[in-house]
Design a protein around this motif. Structure first.
Motif: not given
Lengths: 282, 526
Positions: B285-287, A131-135, A129, B366-368, B281, B290, A125
């Motif tokens: 949802a952003t890098p 990679r900017g994916m939706d949760r 995340l 991941a190119g964060v 949570e 995360a 997960r």
């Protein structure tokens, strides 16, 4: 093997990925390395290496230990800065414009750690995340991938407590979670038992069948011969031969061609006599 | 065989020096440190020759026993034991146990700590030289003491390693030892004792310790010097017996670890998200969030982070100890509990990236964006650390009863904490230095990284101090006499603090973007 692999679910993921924008880099190779070079101190690890991986191919890179496979793949995936040369992922220069290339690229490096104090589910997960994916999407794909890789039972176990094979599989899940177009895997079958190996193989075959491209390195010739349609033989940081499997092995076995190309030596008859118990004297 | 092993150790040392100039620097520094210790303690041992026997005997016995105890215990907690010659590597060669252990034991003396111990032990010969027979007895006793010390370090580490094979047991043990160490903070009070008190305490302790395995070899020549030959010979025999027993213990631990080679760790149950994690949570949802969630999990699950979190309790503990030692005049010391905790917490992130070890590749692949990486780490730490800093600050002010100084102390705490976060965000991308890997001993320093560690820690803490000056100066002036200046300290902290964090995250982020692969290479090294 008794392990149902819902490959279809992986194909469905493909639908999520944005194709190359119209007018963007067209139908060139999936991965193109141009003059990649790296030296560590006095030792040249990779020596102006050129390689083209066609789209949709299952490409194996073989070479003896220390041939520069890992160094090459690290430079091709943005983890190690090359001294010279370019790496193009689906037409995007990975070192000049990392964002576009990395978005389409899934990586499984060898000999590095994972964030192994996360559980398997958290780790996959997390990769999504980052990679900017939706949760919700990251959550769903993480569960599907762990299921497909036979890790569903271990989803809530810390990765540090995984076996070597499980670790490889969860790392593969991390590489797949954002539905890349190109997968670059360094020794994906190292220290993996036959059951896990079969699972990984089926996933990768399904990925290629769905239009993706896989590049993997290995030094197990039989495996590359059975799995890949293209192969490159690398030694001393250079490509000795590259092309389709048949082009490279030219009627012989891959192993024989490999030994011919790399210049292995066989044991001289009559030497090591003392290893035979009959002649043991002490 | 023994000679082979000694030569192997020297060869390995030489090759290590050849590999990197920093190893030479580290050896030179260690050598200078050793010379300094030998010079200082050696001069003391020589001077004790002219001291009364009831001063010399307890001093030598007490400090000597402490030295042996140090060899046995310290490697379990800090520095680790020098594993240039790891017994496990000889498992496949059919070397008989006795010569192998003799060789490893003697090779263990080769090295700065071993040589320092040996030289100091031999200098006791001078201490007892007013009696020739006592001086003669001191020679074998010195050798016994040194070998026992070295053997004890091997025995305890081998036994502990055999016991702590599972990750969970290791994590718990590290925490227990760490908390015990922190508890030793109040023992710093010794520094406030007068010399006579120390000698009196030593005399009482040495009386007991001299009859324990730690002290036999040190007390025997002291007895001889006093003419008590009966107990001198008895203690010498007991010292020899001790060495034999320690060696037997080491052999048993070795056998045990050979019989059960690196079994895989046990399953450690399932893991859920923490309360703070659930709050995260709810954020988009952003890098960055995360990264924050992952860091938060690490603060709870990785003993290296847990130790960094717990070590902040040291500062208040020391302050309380000082206050108690000062006879109840607690006030002025406890005012600084908040600022010192603020400094340690803000600064604790200054090498956060290296803590990821090679797992940092995940961010790179991941190119964060560097900014998200920096921000996430701050986000994971800031909420609970801020609460803790506030608690300590207000608590310190409350206990000391100086509410008029609250703005000053709050200003200093906020300034130091924010400057710490800012400097950390920049520094962990600028000068990361190798740390023990996840699951490694959080107290050890990777081979060859000692110098870099000290330099980076000095530089970052100086930078924090400089950035906090606009609040520190009026804050300190407020405490020393003009409380109204505290409001200036607070205002400066509230204005400048966020600026330092933003600048640190932004410029640190740019560094991560630009130097990602190089940072990965540094973080992976150790």
């Amino acid at each position: 093997m008794g392990v149902p692999i819902p490959v279809a679910s992986l194909d469905r993921m493909e639908a999520h990925v944005a194709g190359d924008a119209p007018g963007g880099p067209g139908e060139g190779p999936a991965l193109s390395l141009r003059g990649l070079a790296k030296r560590f101190g006095a030792k040249v690890a990779v020596d102006a290496l050129d390689l083209d991986v066609p789209r949709g191919s299952f490409y194996g890179i073989v070479g003896p230990n220390g041939a520069g496979k890992t160094t090459t793949l690290s430079m091709a995936t943005g983890l190690l800065r090359p001294d010279a040369g370019r790496a193009l992922v689906l037409g995007h220069d990975l070192w000049a414009d990392p964002v576009e290339g990395k978005r389409r690229l899934g990586v499984l490096p060898d000999g590095v750690r994972l964030f192994d104090r996360l559980t398997g589910a958290e780790l996959v997960r997390y990769a999504g995340l980052l990679r900017g994916m939706d949760r919700a999407v990251a959550e769903e794909r993480s569960a599907e991938l762990l299921d497909a890789l036979g890790l569903a039972d271990a989803a809530r176990t810390l990765v540090v407590d995984y076996s070597a094979g499980m670790t490889k599989k969860v790392a593969l899940a991390c590489a797949l979670v954002h539905a890349p177009r190109l997968l670059v895997l360094d020794e994906p079958f190292e220290a993996v038992d036959p059951i896990s190996g079969t699972t990984i193989r089926e996933i990768l075959t399904g990925f290629v069948a769905g239009g993706g491209t896989v590049v993997l390195s290995s030094h197990v010739m039989e495996l590359v011969e059975r799995l890949c349609d293209h192969v490159a033989v690398v030694s001393a940081g250079r490509v000795l031969a590259a092309g389709t499997l048949d082009e490279v092995r030219t009627g012989s076995t891959l192993e024989q061609r490999f030994v011919d190309l790399v210049g292995g030596r066989s044991v001289v008859p009559g030497s090591l006599e003392w290893l035979h118990t009959s002649s043991a004297s002490s | 065989m023994v000679a082979h092993l000694l030569r192997l150790k020297l060869t390995l040392l030489r090759n290590g020096l050849r590999r990197s100039p920093w190893e030479i620097v580290a050896l030179v520094l260690a050598g200078l440190w050793g010379l300094w210790v030998v010079g200082l303690a050696g001069a003391g041992l020589v001077a004790l020759r002219w001291a009364p026997h009831d001063v010399a005997a307890p001093t030598v016995t007490g400090l000597g026993s402490l030295l042996v105890l140090g060899w046995a215990v310290v490697p379990l907690v800090a520095f680790g034991v020098d594993e240039t010659l790891d017994p496990a590597r000889f498992a496949t060669f059919s070397i008989r146990r006795r010569p192998l252990m003799t060789g490893l034991l003697l090779a263990g003396v080769v090295g700065v700590p071993g040589v320092v111990t040996l030289v100091l032990a031999l200098l006791t010969v001078v201490t007892w030289s007013h009696s020739l027979p006592a001086a003669l007895l001191a020679v074998p006793c010195a050798l016994l003491a040194t070998l026992t010390a070295v053997a004890a370090s091997r025995a305890t580490t081998t036994a502990a390693a055999a016991l702590l094979r599972t990750r969970r047991a290791r994590d718990v043990a590290v925490l227990v030892v760490g908390v015990a160490l922190i508890g030793l903070g109040p023992a710093l009070n010794v520094a406030g004792m007068r010399w006579e008190e120390i000698v009196a305490a030593l005399r009482a302790a040495a009386e007991v310790v001299g009859w324990t395995p730690l002290g036999f070899a040190w007390a025997a020549p002291a007895d001889a010097a006093a003419g008590a030959w009966g107990s001198a010979l008895l203690r010498t025999a007991l010292a020899a017996l001790t060495l034999g027993l320690v060696l037997a213990g080491w052999a048993a631990a070795l056998t045990r670890s050979e019989a059960r080679p690196a079994v895989s760790a046990q399953r450690s149950g399932t893991h859920d998200t923490s309360g703070l994690g659930r709050v995260l949570e709810r954020l988009p949802a952003t890098p960055a969030t995360a990264v924050a969630g992952r860091c938060l999990a690490y603060w709870r699950r990785d003993p290296r982070y847990a130790m960094a979190g717990l070590s902040v309790l040291v500062a208040p503990a020391v302050l309380v100890a000082l206050a108690v030692g000062n006879g109840g005049a607690a006030g002025p010391f406890l005012l600084w509990a908040g600022p010192s905790v603020a400094f340690l917490l803000g600064w604790s992130l200054h090498n956060d990236l290296a803590f990821d070890h090679s797992a940092f590749w995940t961010h790179l692949a991941a190119g964060v964006r560097g900014r998200d990486d920096r921000l996430g780490r701050v986000l994971a730490a800031a909420p609970w650390q801020t609460a803790f800093v506030l608690l300590m600050t207000v608590g310190g002010v409350a206990v000391s009863g100086r509410w008029d100084l609250l703005p000053a102390v709050l200003g200093i705490s906020a300034a130091v904490y924010c400057a710490g976060l800012g400097v950390s965000s920049l520094a962990s991308a600028l000068v990361p230095y190798p740390v023990p890997p996840p699951g490694g001993n959080p107290f050890s320093t990777p081979r060859g990284a000692g110098t870099a560690t000290v330099l980076a820690q000095l530089a970052t803490s100086t930078a924090v101090g400089l950035l906090a000056l606009p609040s520190l100066v009026p804050g300190v002036l407020a405490v020393t006499g003009a409380p109204w200046l505290g409001w200036i300290a607070l205002a400066a902290a509230l204005v400048l603090g966020p600026v330092w964090i933003v600048l640190g995250v932004r410029f640190g982020g740019r560094l991560v973007d630009r130097r990602g692969p190089e940072l990965l290479a540094t973080a992976s090294r150790s």
